[in-house]
Motif scaffolding. Structure first.
Motif, PDB file in Angstrom:
ATOM      1  N   HIS A  81      24.618  45.274   9.158  1.00  0.00           N
ATOM      2  CA  HIS A  81      25.441  45.536   7.986  1.00  0.00           C
ATOM      3  C   HIS A  81      26.094  44.274   7.443  1.00  0.00           C
ATOM      4  O   HIS A  81      26.313  44.154   6.236  1.00  0.00           O
ATOM      5  N   ASN A  82      26.413  43.338   8.311  1.00  0.00           N
ATOM      6  CA  ASN A  82      27.088  42.118   7.869  1.00  0.00           C
ATOM      7  C   ASN A  82      26.164  41.163   7.125  1.00  0.00           C
ATOM      8  O   ASN A  82      26.628  40.181   6.547  1.00  0.00           O
ATOM      9  N   ALA A  83      24.877  41.458   7.121  1.00  0.00           N
ATOM     10  CA  ALA A  83      23.918  40.651   6.365  1.00  0.00           C
ATOM     11  C   ALA A  83      23.438  41.366   5.116  1.00  0.00           C
ATOM     12  O   ALA A  83      22.900  40.713   4.209  1.00  0.00           O
ATOM     13  N   HIS A  84      23.660  42.696   5.041  1.00  0.00           N
ATOM     14  CA  HIS A  84      23.050  43.460   3.947  1.00  0.00           C
ATOM     15  C   HIS A  84      24.042  44.244   3.092  1.00  0.00           C
ATOM     16  O   HIS A  84      23.746  44.535   1.928  1.00  0.00           O
ATOM     17  N   ILE A  85      25.199  44.580   3.619  1.00  0.00           N
ATOM     18  CA  ILE A  85      26.154  45.387   2.861  1.00  0.00           C
ATOM     19  C   ILE A  85      27.311  44.505   2.419  1.00  0.00           C
ATOM     20  O   ILE A  85      28.020  43.918   3.251  1.00  0.00           O
TER      21      ILE A  85
ATOM     22  N   THR B 257      42.508  33.801   6.618  1.00  0.00           N
ATOM     23  CA  THR B 257      41.543  32.953   5.907  1.00  0.00           C
ATOM     24  C   THR B 257      40.495  33.775   5.165  1.00  0.00           C
ATOM     25  O   THR B 257      39.645  33.209   4.466  1.00  0.00           O
ATOM     26  N   ASP B 258      40.570  35.107   5.306  1.00  0.00           N
ATOM     27  CA  ASP B 258      39.596  36.002   4.681  1.00  0.00           C
ATOM     28  C   ASP B 258      38.173  35.575   5.036  1.00  0.00           C
ATOM     29  O   ASP B 258      37.296  35.472   4.187  1.00  0.00           O
ATOM     30  N   SER B 259      37.956  35.338   6.328  1.00  0.00           N
ATOM     31  CA  SER B 259      36.662  34.807   6.747  1.00  0.00           C
ATOM     32  C   SER B 259      36.296  35.299   8.146  1.00  0.00           C
ATOM     33  O   SER B 259      37.144  35.806   8.889  1.00  0.00           O
ATOM     34  N   ILE B 260      35.023  35.131   8.458  1.00  0.00           N
ATOM     35  CA  ILE B 260      34.505  35.415   9.792  1.00  0.00           C
ATOM     36  C   ILE B 260      33.778  34.166  10.269  1.00  0.00           C
ATOM     37  O   ILE B 260      32.798  33.735   9.644  1.00  0.00           O
ATOM     38  N   ASP B 261      34.294  33.565  11.325  1.00  0.00           N
ATOM     39  CA  ASP B 261      33.720  32.310  11.839  1.00  0.00           C
ATOM     40  C   ASP B 261      33.595  31.264  10.732  1.00  0.00           C
ATOM     41  O   ASP B 261      32.590  30.538  10.641  1.00  0.00           O
ATOM     42  N   GLY B 262      34.609  31.194   9.879  1.00  0.00           N
ATOM     43  CA  GLY B 262      34.626  30.196   8.820  1.00  0.00           C
ATOM     44  C   GLY B 262      33.885  30.567   7.560  1.00  0.00           C
ATOM     45  O   GLY B 262      33.912  29.822   6.575  1.00  0.00           O
ATOM     46  N   VAL B 263      33.201  31.715   7.551  1.00  0.00           N
ATOM     47  CA  VAL B 263      32.455  32.164   6.362  1.00  0.00           C
ATOM     48  C   VAL B 263      33.351  33.085   5.553  1.00  0.00           C
ATOM     49  O   VAL B 263      33.739  34.163   6.021  1.00  0.00           O
ATOM     50  N   ARG B 264      33.706  32.679   4.341  1.00  0.00           N
ATOM     51  CA  ARG B 264      34.592  33.478   3.487  1.00  0.00           C
ATOM     52  C   ARG B 264      33.877  34.729   2.983  1.00  0.00           C
ATOM     53  O   ARG B 264      32.698  34.685   2.632  1.00  0.00           O
ATOM     54  N   SER B 265      34.593  35.833   2.930  1.00  0.00           N
ATOM     55  CA  SER B 265      33.990  37.094   2.496  1.00  0.00           C
ATOM     56  C   SER B 265      34.156  37.343   1.007  1.00  0.00           C
ATOM     57  O   SER B 265      33.497  38.232   0.462  1.00  0.00           O
ATOM     58  N   ARG B 266      35.038  36.554   0.328  1.00  0.00           N
ATOM     59  CA  ARG B 266      35.241  36.716  -1.111  1.00  0.00           C
ATOM     60  C   ARG B 266      35.574  35.365  -1.742  1.00  0.00           C
ATOM     61  O   ARG B 266      36.319  34.583  -1.173  1.00  0.00           O
TER      62      ARG B 266
ATOM     63  N   VAL C  77      33.194  46.376   5.236  1.00  0.00           N
ATOM     64  CA  VAL C  77      32.327  45.982   6.341  1.00  0.00           C
ATOM     65  C   VAL C  77      32.834  44.686   6.955  1.00  0.00           C
ATOM     66  O   VAL C  77      32.949  44.557   8.176  1.00  0.00           O
ATOM     67  N   ALA C  78      33.151  43.714   6.104  1.00  0.00           N
ATOM     68  CA  ALA C  78      33.679  42.438   6.608  1.00  0.00           C
ATOM     69  C   ALA C  78      35.038  42.636   7.273  1.00  0.00           C
ATOM     70  O   ALA C  78      35.310  42.064   8.339  1.00  0.00           O
ATOM     71  N   ARG C  79      35.885  43.442   6.668  1.00  0.00           N
ATOM     72  CA  ARG C  79      37.239  43.645   7.191  1.00  0.00           C
ATOM     73  C   ARG C  79      37.221  44.265   8.583  1.00  0.00           C
ATOM     74  O   ARG C  79      38.095  43.992   9.417  1.00  0.00           O
ATOM     75  N   ASP C  80      36.228  45.118   8.843  1.00  0.00           N
ATOM     76  CA  ASP C  80      36.152  45.802  10.132  1.00  0.00           C
ATOM     77  C   ASP C  80      35.417  44.987  11.198  1.00  0.00           C
ATOM     78  O   ASP C  80      35.285  45.441  12.344  1.00  0.00           O
ATOM     79  N   HIS C  81      34.936  43.804  10.833  1.00  0.00           N
ATOM     80  CA  HIS C  81      34.260  42.952  11.811  1.00  0.00           C
ATOM     81  C   HIS C  81      35.292  42.490  12.850  1.00  0.00           C
ATOM     82  O   HIS C  81      36.408  42.108  12.494  1.00  0.00           O
ATOM     83  N   PRO C  82      34.951  42.510  14.138  1.00  0.00           N
ATOM     84  CA  PRO C  82      35.933  42.120  15.170  1.00  0.00           C
ATOM     85  C   PRO C  82      36.419  40.681  15.047  1.00  0.00           C
ATOM     86  O   PRO C  82      37.500  40.353  15.540  1.00  0.00           O
ATOM     87  N   LYS C  83      35.668  39.811  14.374  1.00  0.00           N
ATOM     88  CA  LYS C  83      36.074  38.408  14.236  1.00  0.00           C
ATOM     89  C   LYS C  83      36.713  38.122  12.872  1.00  0.00           C
ATOM     90  O   LYS C  83      36.977  36.955  12.556  1.00  0.00           O
ATOM     91  N   TYR C  84      36.963  39.163  12.088  1.00  0.00           N
ATOM     92  CA  TYR C  84      37.533  38.925  10.755  1.00  0.00           C
ATOM     93  C   TYR C  84      38.948  38.373  10.871  1.00  0.00           C
ATOM     94  O   TYR C  84      39.789  38.897  11.609  1.00  0.00           O
ATOM     95  N   ASN C  85      39.201  37.272  10.144  1.00  0.00           N
ATOM     96  CA  ASN C  85      40.517  36.635  10.132  1.00  0.00           C
ATOM     97  C   ASN C  85      41.167  36.897   8.775  1.00  0.00           C
ATOM     98  O   ASN C  85      40.767  36.313   7.766  1.00  0.00           O
ATOM     99  N   PRO C  86      42.174  37.775   8.710  1.00  0.00           N
ATOM    100  CA  PRO C  86      42.784  38.109   7.417  1.00  0.00           C
ATOM    101  C   PRO C  86      43.521  36.934   6.774  1.00  0.00           C
ATOM    102  O   PRO C  86      43.679  36.900   5.550  1.00  0.00           O
TER     103      PRO C  86
END
Length: 272
Positions: free
Chosen positions: A49-53, A69-78, A58-67
């Protein structure tokens, strides 16, 4: 099968639509931001889901999501729409499809957009100064006469055209609904997908778009959109009060009443 990728990640473009009046029908759009998947795109694992949706939940519910920086492992979601235009320019994106980058659409969409982001005015002027190349291909005379435009201009105009056509279809249904009052209004969210060839597809409308106040660029975007919406609606209502028949006011009269407060919102074409 071939979405255009931002740093190897799939994304969609969230754009807002304001239906400001039903009778006469007046609508606007505001380019918003990109919702980006946080895993690299691949068809090898469609269940990721993190590659297709692209939905933010989906990003917010990822266990590594950092609110923070709005990112997961340094990758911004918006990111903002303007950051995306900068990305296209910095990476010399060329869809190698000249017919896309011609002014098929109403230029005033982009002309109004430039009023808020003047740096894109310079981009178009630079392209207009370049001499036209001799072209011995099989382009029609109509194609040759059409003005070449930048990718930024193409995107804004294409969004405006797609939303104008889709909101026009909704207008016909609203007119048939007896419970729809002429002065009703609402903000809608729309999501569009861009492919590797520069084609754009409308994915969906949502009637209750989230207007979050973080990160900071969303705070600024949504604050501007909401405050300007209030100004537009109050100006339209003030103009209605000048007429005995509130639902039979000339379109131009109501639209003109909003022009002095337009910055984020761009008028859509609602008659064809």
């Amino acid at each position: 099968d071939s979405p255009f990728l931002y740093n190897n990640c799939k994304f969609d473009i969230r754009v807002y639509v304001l239906v400001a009046s039903i009778r006469p029908f007046i609508a606007f759009f505001a380019p918003g931001y990109l919702r980006i998947c946080t895993d690299d795109y691949s068809n090898d694992n469609v269940e990721n889901h993190n590659a297709h949706i692209t939905n933010f939940h989906v990003a917010r519910d990822h266990p590594k999501y950092n609110p923070e920086t709005d990112s997961i492992d340094g990758v911004r979601s918006r990111i903002s729409f303007e950051e995306f235009l900068d990305y296209l320019k910095e990476n010399d994106v060329d869809w190698n499809n000249p017919s896309l980058l011609r002014s098929h659409y109403r230029k005033n969409f982009f002309d109004l957009y430039k009023k808020k982001f003047s740096k894109y005015d310079e981009e178009v002027e630079e392209e207009e100064e370049q001499p036209a190349e001799n072209n011995n291909n099989n382009e029609s005379d109509d194609d040759k006469n059409k003005e070449n435009v930048s990718i930024s201009e193409y995107l804004v105009n294409r969004i405006g055209e797609i939303l104008s056509l889709s909101i026009y279809a909704g207008k016909l249904k609203m007119y048939k609904t007896k419970a729809t009052g002429g002065s009703q209004f609402g903000i809608l969210g729309t999501d569009l997908l861009l492919d590797n060839y520069g084609n754009m597809t409308l994915l969906e409308y949502t009637k209750s778009p989230a207007l979050r106040m973080s990160p900071e660029f969303l705070n600024e975007l949504h604050s501007d959109v909401l405050s300007e919406t209030v100004d537009i609606i109050l100006n339209i209502e003030s103009e209605r009060n000048k007429h005995e028949d509130r639902d039979n006011i000339p379109y131009e009269d109501l639209l003109n009443s909003t022009k002095h407060c337009l910055s984020s919102w761009i008028p859509l074409q609602t008659e064809f």
